[in-house]
Scaffold this active site. Structure first.
Site, PDB file in Angstrom:
ATOM      1  N   HIS A  36      11.365  61.794 -43.586  1.00 29.54           N
ATOM      2  CA  HIS A  36      11.085  60.485 -42.827  1.00 29.54           C
ATOM      3  C   HIS A  36       9.770  60.229 -43.410  1.00 29.54           C
ATOM      4  CE1 HIS A  36      11.695  57.571 -39.360  1.00 29.54           C
ATOM      5  NE2 HIS A  36      10.685  57.189 -40.187  1.00 29.54           N
TER       6      HIS A  36
ATOM      7  N   GLU B 111      15.188  55.500 -44.395  1.00 28.35           N
ATOM      8  CA  GLU B 111      14.677  53.993 -45.343  1.00 28.35           C
ATOM      9  C   GLU B 111      14.276  54.331 -46.772  1.00 28.35           C
ATOM     10  OE1 GLU B 111      12.070  51.644 -42.963  1.00 28.35           O
ATOM     11  OE2 GLU B 111      13.305  51.608 -41.207  1.00 28.35           O
TER      12      GLU B 111
ATOM     13  N   GLU C 150      17.427  52.756 -35.654  1.00 31.50           N
ATOM     14  CA  GLU C 150      16.092  52.293 -35.228  1.00 31.50           C
ATOM     15  C   GLU C 150      16.216  50.927 -34.772  1.00 31.50           C
ATOM     16  OE1 GLU C 150      12.439  52.964 -37.383  1.00 31.50           O
ATOM     17  OE2 GLU C 150      13.579  54.836 -38.096  1.00 31.50           O
TER      18      GLU C 150
ATOM     19  N   TYR D 277      14.807  45.525 -37.610  1.00 30.96           N
ATOM     20  CA  TYR D 277      13.721  45.146 -36.799  1.00 30.96           C
ATOM     21  C   TYR D 277      13.703  43.471 -36.874  1.00 30.96           C
ATOM     22  CZ  TYR D 277      11.956  49.741 -36.491  1.00 30.96           C
ATOM     23  OH  TYR D 277      11.756  51.045 -35.985  1.00 30.96           O
TER      24      TYR D 277
ATOM     25  N   ARG E 217      16.680  61.287 -32.006  1.00 31.60           N
ATOM     26  CA  ARG E 217      16.664  61.297 -33.285  1.00 31.60           C
ATOM     27  C   ARG E 217      15.010  61.865 -33.564  1.00 31.60           C
ATOM     28  NH1 ARG E 217      15.891  56.543 -37.541  1.00 31.60           N
ATOM     29  NH2 ARG E 217      15.625  57.708 -39.364  1.00 31.60           N
TER      30      ARG E 217
ATOM     31  N   ASN F 144      18.788  50.483 -39.728  1.00 32.02           N
ATOM     32  CA  ASN F 144      17.764  50.258 -38.874  1.00 32.02           C
ATOM     33  C   ASN F 144      17.228  48.838 -39.124  1.00 32.02           C
ATOM     34  OD1 ASN F 144      17.168  53.150 -38.640  1.00 32.02           O
ATOM     35  ND2 ASN F 144      15.249  53.001 -39.764  1.00 32.02           N
TER      36      ASN F 144
HETATM   37  C1  BGC Z   1      10.177  53.366 -39.842  1.00 30.99           C
HETATM   38  C2  BGC Z   1       9.523  53.869 -38.839  1.00 30.99           C
HETATM   39  C3  BGC Z   1       8.337  52.778 -38.127  1.00 30.99           C
HETATM   40  C4  BGC Z   1       9.048  51.503 -37.575  1.00 30.99           C
HETATM   41  C5  BGC Z   1       8.261  50.480 -37.330  1.00 30.99           C
HETATM   42  C6  BGC Z   1      10.569  51.989 -39.382  1.00 30.99           C
HETATM   43  O1  BGC Z   1      10.670  51.092 -40.661  1.00 30.99           O
HETATM   44  O2  BGC Z   1      11.480  54.056 -39.859  1.00 30.99           O
HETATM   45  O3  BGC Z   1       9.134  54.908 -39.085  1.00 30.99           O
HETATM   46  O4  BGC Z   1       7.409  53.294 -37.118  1.00 30.99           O
HETATM   47  O5  BGC Z   1       9.762  51.038 -38.863  1.00 30.99           O
HETATM   48  O6  BGC Z   1       7.214  50.378 -38.322  1.00 30.99           O
END
Ligand code: BGC
Length: 468
Positions: free
Chosen positions: A125, A170, A375, A303, A81, A301
């Site tokens: 992006h 995002e 992501e 995290y 991607r 995405n």
């Molecule tokens: C983004 C990326 C970023 C990653 C880590 C995501 O929110 O899409 O571009 O590098 O987080 O911070």
């Protein structure tokens, strides 16, 4: 978890890929007709990027794509991607297209296809052409039409070969970090005044879907947003309301109009701040139908999880750095002392990925298309040992546990690791390393980390198990 155990959870058609973005890897910022983006302008202002670096060179992927492709092929990446730089392909944000920009992405797409890797393209992006930002950027309706023009041009150039199209990456982060808090380009700190950008961004997404379908492109079409399970810091009513407001702004503001095709329902915690602009979203009117075109997949995405308490944070902390504007927001982010953290201080909790998926399924039901985890990843201060190896076992552990959760879910079709080669991490510059390949930021030499070898081990285990 061993690579074999992770592999055993993956369906044969589960897509195990890697993700990146133009401004974070390409470099060659003023070559071959590219014009500046908002990030070039933002990074040039003192104090915006923690190490003072700029996106001028980053990983230099523009010149080193073949090297990176060889590494991707070596580990058996299923899909890559990447995003198109709007100001490389369509300098100044409007026609005509730049043939040199087209030639670069042709090379990338054809290279991936020859290597048996699925090209997944993100149209936007975060790197808006600076000239469009000067005219108002995402606060101006016209930008949505310029974006549709860009989508159409990209569709005509690459629509015969791209497997999956992602309109936007995002939108939540663009609105929050870029326009509300100012920690990201374009650096505007309009707080709830940033809500006006939401409508333009939503419209841009819908118009881009129409533009791609009109070409018509052969690939699937979706959008990517970042989601986080939000919990209240306590049972107190004010913390609950603050958490619900954050959940609305972070998780529902874009997804509700896109997936449900209806105006956003204002949260309880929005009372009193409605005068700041949220009402704009309860009147999407004639844009509603365009915004909610059916999609082939939803890019999610993930995290980390979020814990919210009522009341401003005197330090103004956000996941992407502290800022003055956050001190005026009526809620704050609380820590998760029970979880370990990444280099960015982000709590590590794989179960929360399952919670996010559950909540999406519950809220959107049969309006939710197939999910791709577009992501996921973690930053750590990786170093090259004297013997030339880079031990990033904490990342291997993070990835194994998150990928296992994603792969076990029937709604999820793939997981894209953020990222392949350590990149330019926006406002954090080169201070946060997310890659499975280490980048020496002086020499640009790439060194595979243990996560790189782990990725290959997973893919090899899958091919051993595949029915021949
Ligand atoms: C983004 C990326 C970023 C990653 C880590 C995501 O929110 O899409 O571009 O590098 O987080 O911070």
């Amino acid at each position: 978890m061993t690579p074999e155990e992770v592999a055993a959870l993956m369906r044969p058609d589960f897509v195990f890929g890697v993700a990146s973005a133009a401004a974070q890897i390409e470099g060659a910022a003023d070559e071959d007709g590219r014009t500046p983006s908002t990030w070039d302008v933002f990074a040039a202002q003192p104090g915006t990027i923690s190490d003072g670096s700029t996106p001028a060179v980053t990983t230099d992927a523009y010149h080193r794509f073949d090297d990176d492709l060889a590494l991707m092929r070596d580990v058996g990446v299923d899909a890559s991607r990447f995003s198109l730089s709007w100001s490389r392909l369509m300098p100044d944000g409007r026609g005509p297209v730049n043939p040199k920009g087209v030639a670069y992405y042709d090379r990338v797409i054809d290279g991936l296809l020859e290597a048996g890797i699925r090209p997944v393209v993100t149209l936007f992006h975060w790197d808006t052409p600076a000239s469009l930002e000067e005219r108002g950027g995402w606060l101006r309706r016209d930008t949505a039409y310029r974006f549709a023009e860009f989508a159409s041009a990209a569709g005509h150039a690459f629509g015969d070969r791209v497997a999956d199209w992602i309109t936007l990456n995002e939108p939540t982060t663009v609105m929050l970090d870029g326009y509300a808090l100012g920690v990201h380009a374009p650096g505007r700190a309009k707080l709830f005044g940033a809500i006006r950008a939401v409508r333009t961004i939503l419209l841009a997404h819908g118009l881009a879907v129409d533009a791609l379908r009109a070409v018509p492109v052969t690939g699937r079409i979706g959008i990517t947003n970042v989601h986080t399970p939000v919990e209240s810091a306590s049972a107190a009513r004010e913390d609950h309301d603050a958490a619900d407001l954050f959940d609305f702004v972070h998780n529902r503001l874009f997804a509700d109009p896109v997936l449900l095709g209806r105006d956003a329902e204002l949260p309880r915690g929005a009372q009193g701040i409605d005068r700041l602009g949220l009402h704009i979203l309860s009147r999407l009117g004639r844009d509603r139908a365009v915004i909610s075109r059916p999609l082939d997949f939803y890019g999610l995405n993930y995290y980390f999880p979020t814990r919210i308490a009522a009341g401003a944070d005197p330090e103004g902390r956000t996941p992407d750095g502290a800022t003055e504007a956050m001190k005026d927001v009526p809620f704050r982010l609380e820590r998760f002392p029970e979880h370990p953290v990444t280099g960015f201080d982000w709590p590590i909790d794989p179960c929360s990925l399952g919670v996010v998926i559950d909540r999406m399924v519950e809220r959107y039901g049969d309006r939710l298309p197939r999910i791709l985890i577009t992501e996921g990843g973690a930053s750590f201060p990786d170093e090259i040992a004297p013997d030339g190896t880079v031990d990033d076992s904490a990342r291997v552990d993070y990835l194994a546990r998150h990928v296992a959760i994603a792969a076990a879910r029937p709604e999820v079709d793939g997981y894209f690791v953020w990222t392949f080669v350590d990149n330019w991490e926006w406002a954090a510059g080169f201070t946060q390393r997310f890659g499975m390949v280490h980048l020496d930021t002086e020499t640009l030499v790439r060194t595979p980390k243990s996560s790189y070898h782990w990725f290959r081990a997973v893919q090899q285990a899958r091919s051993r198990e595949a029915p021949s």
